[in-house]
Motif scaffolding. Structure first.
Motif, PDB file in Angstrom:
ATOM      1  N   ASN A 135      -2.199  12.021  -4.624  1.00  0.00           N
ATOM      2  CA  ASN A 135      -2.854  12.014  -5.926  1.00  0.00           C
ATOM      3  C   ASN A 135      -4.372  11.964  -5.752  1.00  0.00           C
ATOM      4  OD1 ASN A 135      -0.492  11.616  -7.855  1.00  0.00           O
ATOM      5  ND2 ASN A 135      -0.184   9.935  -6.421  1.00  0.00           N
ATOM      6  N   ASN A 139      -9.612   7.859  -7.398  1.00  0.00           N
ATOM      7  CA  ASN A 139     -10.955   7.594  -7.902  1.00  0.00           C
ATOM      8  C   ASN A 139     -11.632   6.404  -7.237  1.00  0.00           C
ATOM      9  OD1 ASN A 139     -11.355   9.671  -9.817  1.00  0.00           O
ATOM     10  ND2 ASN A 139     -10.080   8.603 -11.306  1.00  0.00           N
ATOM     11  N   GLY A 199      -6.227   6.224  -9.685  1.00  0.00           N
ATOM     12  CA  GLY A 199      -6.632   7.601  -9.899  1.00  0.00           C
ATOM     13  C   GLY A 199      -5.702   8.288 -10.866  1.00  0.00           C
ATOM     14  N   PHE A 200      -5.414   9.559 -10.599  1.00  0.00           N
ATOM     15  CA  PHE A 200      -4.495  10.279 -11.467  1.00  0.00           C
ATOM     16  C   PHE A 200      -3.747  11.315 -10.662  1.00  0.00           C
ATOM     17  CE2 PHE A 200      -8.509  12.527 -11.641  1.00  0.00           C
ATOM     18  CZ  PHE A 200      -8.162  13.863 -11.559  1.00  0.00           C
ATOM     19  N   ALA A 215      -1.748   8.686 -15.019  1.00  0.00           N
ATOM     20  CA  ALA A 215      -2.564   7.715 -14.299  1.00  0.00           C
ATOM     21  C   ALA A 215      -1.687   7.009 -13.281  1.00  0.00           C
ATOM     22  CB  ALA A 215      -3.155   6.708 -15.283  1.00  0.00           C
ATOM     23  N   SER A 269      -1.522  11.141 -21.524  1.00  0.00           N
ATOM     24  CA  SER A 269      -1.813  10.694 -20.168  1.00  0.00           C
ATOM     25  C   SER A 269      -3.246  10.213 -20.057  1.00  0.00           C
ATOM     26  CB  SER A 269      -1.566  11.835 -19.173  1.00  0.00           C
ATOM     27  OG  SER A 269      -0.216  12.206 -19.191  1.00  0.00           O
ATOM     28  N   GLU A 293      -6.351   8.144 -17.374  1.00  0.00           N
ATOM     29  CA  GLU A 293      -6.908   8.156 -16.032  1.00  0.00           C
ATOM     30  C   GLU A 293      -7.468   6.783 -15.729  1.00  0.00           C
ATOM     31  OE1 GLU A 293     -10.513  10.317 -13.488  1.00  0.00           O
ATOM     32  OE2 GLU A 293      -9.915  11.080 -15.460  1.00  0.00           O
ATOM     33  N   THR A 347     -10.118   4.808 -13.456  1.00  0.00           N
ATOM     34  CA  THR A 347     -11.358   5.214 -12.813  1.00  0.00           C
ATOM     35  C   THR A 347     -11.872   4.217 -11.788  1.00  0.00           C
ATOM     36  OG1 THR A 347     -12.548   4.212 -14.668  1.00  0.00           O
ATOM     37  CG2 THR A 347     -12.109   6.590 -14.787  1.00  0.00           C
ATOM     38  N   GLY A 399      -9.920   2.199 -17.038  1.00  0.00           N
ATOM     39  CA  GLY A 399      -9.998   3.634 -17.268  1.00  0.00           C
ATOM     40  C   GLY A 399      -9.990   3.905 -18.750  1.00  0.00           C
ATOM     41  N   GLY A 405     -10.618   9.962 -21.753  1.00  0.00           N
ATOM     42  CA  GLY A 405     -11.883  10.337 -21.147  1.00  0.00           C
ATOM     43  C   GLY A 405     -12.994  10.545 -22.153  1.00  0.00           C
ATOM     44  N   SER A 448      -3.427  19.375  -7.286  1.00  0.00           N
ATOM     45  CA  SER A 448      -4.110  18.145  -6.894  1.00  0.00           C
ATOM     46  C   SER A 448      -3.765  17.819  -5.456  1.00  0.00           C
ATOM     47  CB  SER A 448      -3.694  16.984  -7.794  1.00  0.00           C
ATOM     48  OG  SER A 448      -4.311  15.790  -7.355  1.00  0.00           O
TER      49      SER A 448
END
Length: 916
Positions: free
Chosen positions: A52, A55, A69-70, A75, A97, A99, A101, A115, A119, A351
């Protein structure tokens, strides 16, 4: 708060689902009737965390590192134990979904991860907390997205994010901090990228904002002191992403440039030899003279960048080359180990994780690719041998699909490289280790006509696979497969196809709709289900095979059936997208079950342990509808919702060997496992039929009366002694007896006589004889017992289990022992057991090559003269001097007792299992 949702009566366990909407790996637990945990939670076994995008990382040591991370649309939180990575939580919020961070902790049992759900500043922050046992979602009444977290201790934590968002944790609640005194009222709020401090009243934050007519970005460095924030420095035309300092050292801020604060003055100290377009995302160090900064060498992310500062100058680390974005770095304060993490989108998978480790001498990579295809079905022979099948786009040509098979060895899933095109939809395997996977491929011929051809792959060892030659003659996409043996395998699609050990052929069946699923309980009891058809009067297709021919079953189900599973001819389950149906031997009927959006797969262990995978539409207030994936469980009486599981998408497949060993297959390469540790199983239920039963139990206890057995009597190591006043009275007591009545478990079972044998000879316990005649004073693990029952019952015991490494001491002459294998059934490779002890949880079915007893009793080779047992089919025997056709003892399993005649005393030690 944990809530009880299901009692697994057949194996004596309870499944519990956490009410928290997180679904981390520790949420779904299996507990016994006393509440003791007997199984681990759902583990995301594939893809691992290092596949994955990562972050950020934080660790209490180099062998206790957490990462956030994601993955693909989810996440994720992962953990590294110094040897391997695990994904421990995923699909964290029951909505769109998100994320994660950043992550920070004050100790190994106090960790915060932050997170956002979208976003964007109008989304909701994600704040998670780990207390050493599991992750939980913290309440936050604020909007926004958090980008970093840092603290001075458990009750003094700060999190920063978009549009000047700063939250503070006091140990009891989160509150919002104001930047009003730090910035002009007309100035836009910066997106705060990072926060760090020297103490509770000496904090620094760095952010980016855009203002003015030119909309040129600039970076702001904020300082918190004396209870308020102030603007320390604004740097135009530069984006900075992190801030950090060693104890007593200079303060560093990095991003598109490198800035250093010495004696209160910020200076640009960027080396002139760095590549144009570089950007640093994170900085950390062991001391003021040992600092690492990581990022990218170019904005396209085609090359990672690692810089080291030695107290004099920054230099580029060139010993390691990596493509992608390096997002974070951790430097161990004790041993100096450096871990760098990140991800990229440059490969044929959407990814790929990046993990680089420097051990003080050299760099190594632990990066791993993800998998963007779909896992459709799972087959397991044990907790250490399982396979998943599916399909994914071919990296070379997007128009074609490539079949996917991965193998699990008890530690890791390993994809098997196969040249075949198409998709595999189902898999079946025999206990001897032969496997069949079916599906199909499709393409357009030169005239533009669609061509469909079956895919049938075969493996005799679980590792090497090949396409079966006559698969190309089947112009059909196969959707299901099942067999009673490797030479009697069935597959379904537009019809039913049979493999007899040499070739595949299409069978004669009644006119019907397309078939989707097939299952059987033996070679003469097989069911196939599928779509409704006009020829069937608009009813679903349900066919039954009796060993001679297929016939259509009479019913009134106007539905398309997807899957079928049965434990016998009178206990059959089938599912459509929206309903579960049951056949009781006389007719089909719809079952009452919790409301869901759709069903995907059906699988069972016994008549009282059946699972269905589902998804459910969940509406949010002022938000979009999302789908939650989960499991239903049937306990023989009703269907119970076990709650959601941490999956990325629909749960297409479920399989396993017991309720303690379950696997799930889902979208985006997701494989989940629910398993139990060997020594954690704390309850055992041994069925007792009317008449004589030769049994043993693997709960490591000794129940004795009068006085503890003499020292010369052998017992397994660590056995727990439990004294009762009188054994006969105890076993007849309605309240306390471990022998229970099958029809009415509130009553003691109706037993008549129990006999045993140890080094002092035969022992008897009989209700009908005078007390002085009875000389059986103990029941213990390691020994076998004859129990005569007047009515059906069962023996139910709880306690610590025998270890599979336990040795059994055997005296010269006859010995009556119990199998020292708490959860494994050993069997002769060419003769899978026909009637293993029902309701005794067996996780591993382990094939042994050659005669079973010769392979299994190698530790006492040449010293045993005869071995015998007794099961539902009658007496079983192995005699090394007898003809092979006389020897019918072909499995060795928990729950059974065994007579062994020895020529000399010796210790029986079962060999370590080598699973396929």
């Amino acid at each position: 708060m944990l809530i009880l949702v299901a009692m697994m009566a057949a194996v004596g366990v309870v499944i519990i689902q956490a009410s928290c909407p997180l679904c981390p790996s520790t949420d779904l637990l299996v507990r016994d009737a006393e509440g003791a945990e007997v199984a681990s939670g759902w583990e995301i076994q594939y893809p691992l965390m290092n596949a994955n995008w990562i972050n950020d990382i934080w660790g209490s040591s180099s062998s206790d590192i957490f990462a956030v991370g994601f993955g693909l649309n989810a996440a994720v939180i992962g953990h590294y134990d110094g040897q391997r990575w695990k994904t421990i939580a995923s699909y964290l919020l029951e909505e769109e979904s998100g994320e994660l961070t950043a992550i920070w902790g004050s100790s190994a049992s106090d960790i915060f991860a932050v997170g956002g759900t979208s976003g964007q500043s109008d989304g909701r922050p994600i704040i998670l907390h780990f207390d050493g046992r599991g992750w939980s979602l913290m309440d936050s009444a604020f909007s926004g997205c958090l980008l970093d977290v840092w603290g001075t201790g458990p009750s003094d934590v700060f999190a920063v994010g978009l549009e000047g968002l700063i939250l503070h944790w006091s140990g009891s609640a989160w509150s919002k901090m104001s930047l009003n005194q730090a910035l002009e009222p007309s100035d836009p709020l910066p997106d705060l990228q990072s926060i760090w401090g020297r103490g509770p009243d000496d904090l620094f934050a760095v952010g980016i904002r855009v203002k003015g007519i030119t909309q040129e970005p600039s970076s702001v460095i904020l300082h918190y002191q004396h209870g308020q924030w102030s603007l320390m420095k604004e740097i135009p035309s530069v984006c900075l992403y992190d801030i950090w300092a060693a104890e007593g050292g200079d303060i560093w801020a990095v991003g598109e440039r490198i800035f250093c604060c010495r004696n209160g003055l910020w200076q640009d100290v960027t080396p002139s030899d760095l590549p144009e377009g570089f950007c640093l995302n994170k900085i950390a160090g062991r001391s003021a003279n040992d600092i690492i900064a990581v990022g990218v060498a170019d904005l396209a992310g085609e090359e990672g960048l690692i810089l080291r500062y030695d107290g004099q100058a920054w230099t580029r680390v060139k010993e390691v080359n990596t493509c992608g974005y390096l997002r974070s770095v951790r430097v161990d304060p004790n041993n100096g180990q450096v871990m760098v993490v990140g991800g990229n989108f440059l490969y044929d998978y959407p990814s790929r994780g990046i993990v680089l480790i420097y051990d003080g001498a050299s760099w190594s990579s632990q990066s791993a690719k993800g998998y963007e295809g779909t896992c459709f079905q799972i087959w397991a022979n044990s907790s250490q041998a399982a396979w998943v099948v599916g399909g994914h786009p071919n990296p070379a040509t997007e128009e074609e699909a490539r079949v996917f098979i991965a193998r699990y060895d008890g530690q890791l899933w390993s994809p098997i490289d196969l040249p075949e095109y198409g998709i595999l939809s189902d898999i079946w395997g025999s206990l001897s280790g032969e496997l069949f996977a079916v599906g199909g491929d499709w393409w357009e011929d030169d005239s533009g006509q669609l061509v469909i051809e079956a895919q049938i792959l075969h493996s005799s060892d679980g590792i090497h696979w090949s396409r079966m030659p006559d698969a190309q003659n089947i112009k059909d996409f196969l959707e299901g497969v099942w067999g009673s043996s490797p030479s009697n395998v069935y597959a379904v699609g537009e019809g039913v196809y049979h493999y007899d050990g040499s070739r595949w052929s299409k069978m004669s069946t009644p006119s019907a709709g397309r078939l989707r699923g097939i299952w059987g309980s033996d070679s003469r009891t097989i069911f196939a289900v599928g779509d409704w058809s006009e020829s069937g009067g608009g009813r679903a297709t349900i066919l039954r095979y009796d060993g001679q021919s297929w016939r259509a079953m009479s019913h009134n189900i106007q539905d398309n059936l997807l899957k079928v599973w049965c434990s016998s001819a009178s206990n059959v389950f089938a599912i459509s997208e929206s309903q579960i149906y049951h056949y009781d031997g006389s007719g089909w009927s719809a079952m009452s079950c919790p409301q869901t959006a759709g069903y995907y797969d059906l699988w069972g262990v016994s008549a009282n342990e059946v699972f269905v995978t589902y998804d459910r539409a969940v509406e949010q207030e002022n938000g979009p509808i999302y789908y939650q994936c989960g499991l239903l469980f049937y306990d023989g009486q009703s269907w119970i919702d076990l709650g959601s599981v941490p999956a990325y998408g629909p749960l297409w497949g479920i399989g396993g060997t017991s309720a303690r060993n379950l696997f799930l297959a889902s979208d985006l390469g997701t494989i989940l496992h629910l398993g139990a540790q060997e020594t954690a199983v704390s309850q055992q239920k041994i069925p007792l039929q009317p008449g004589w039963n030769l049994i043993s139990f693997q709960v490591n206890v000794c129940i004795f009366s009068q006085k503890q057995p003499p020292a010369e009597i052998w017992f397994p190591p660590g056995i727990e002694f439990r004294q009762v006043a009188d054994l006969c009275t105890f076993l007849s007591d309605n309240q306390n007896s471990p022998i229970r009545d099958a029809a009415n478990p509130q009553l003691a079972g109706d037993w008549q006589r129990i006999t045993s044998f140890d080094r002092n000879g035969a022992h008897l316990l009989d209700k009908s004889v005078p007390a002085f005649v009875n000389n059986l004073t103990y029941l213990a693990a390691g020994y076998g017992y004859w129990i005569k029952m007047n009515k059906p019952g069962y023996l139910l015991l709880s306690g610590p289990m025998l270890s599979s490494k336990t040795s059994i001491h055997l005296e010269e002459g006859w010995n009556l022992i119990g199998a020292p294998c708490p959860d494994s059934c050993y069997y002769q490779q060419d003769s899978p057991p026909l009637c293993p002890m029902q309701d005794v949880p067996v996780i591993n079915f382990i094939p042994m090559s050659g005669p079973l007893i010769e392979a299994l009793f190698s530790s006492i080779s040449g010293k045993y003269l005869r071995v015998s047992s007794f099961d539902c089919q009658g007496a079983k025997l192995y005699d090394p001097k007898a003809p092979a056709f006389v020897c019918n003892l072909r499995y060795f399993a928990p729950g059974y007792g065994y007579w062994i005649k020895m020529s000399a005393a010796a210790d029986l030690v079962l060999p370590s299992a080598t699973l396929p």
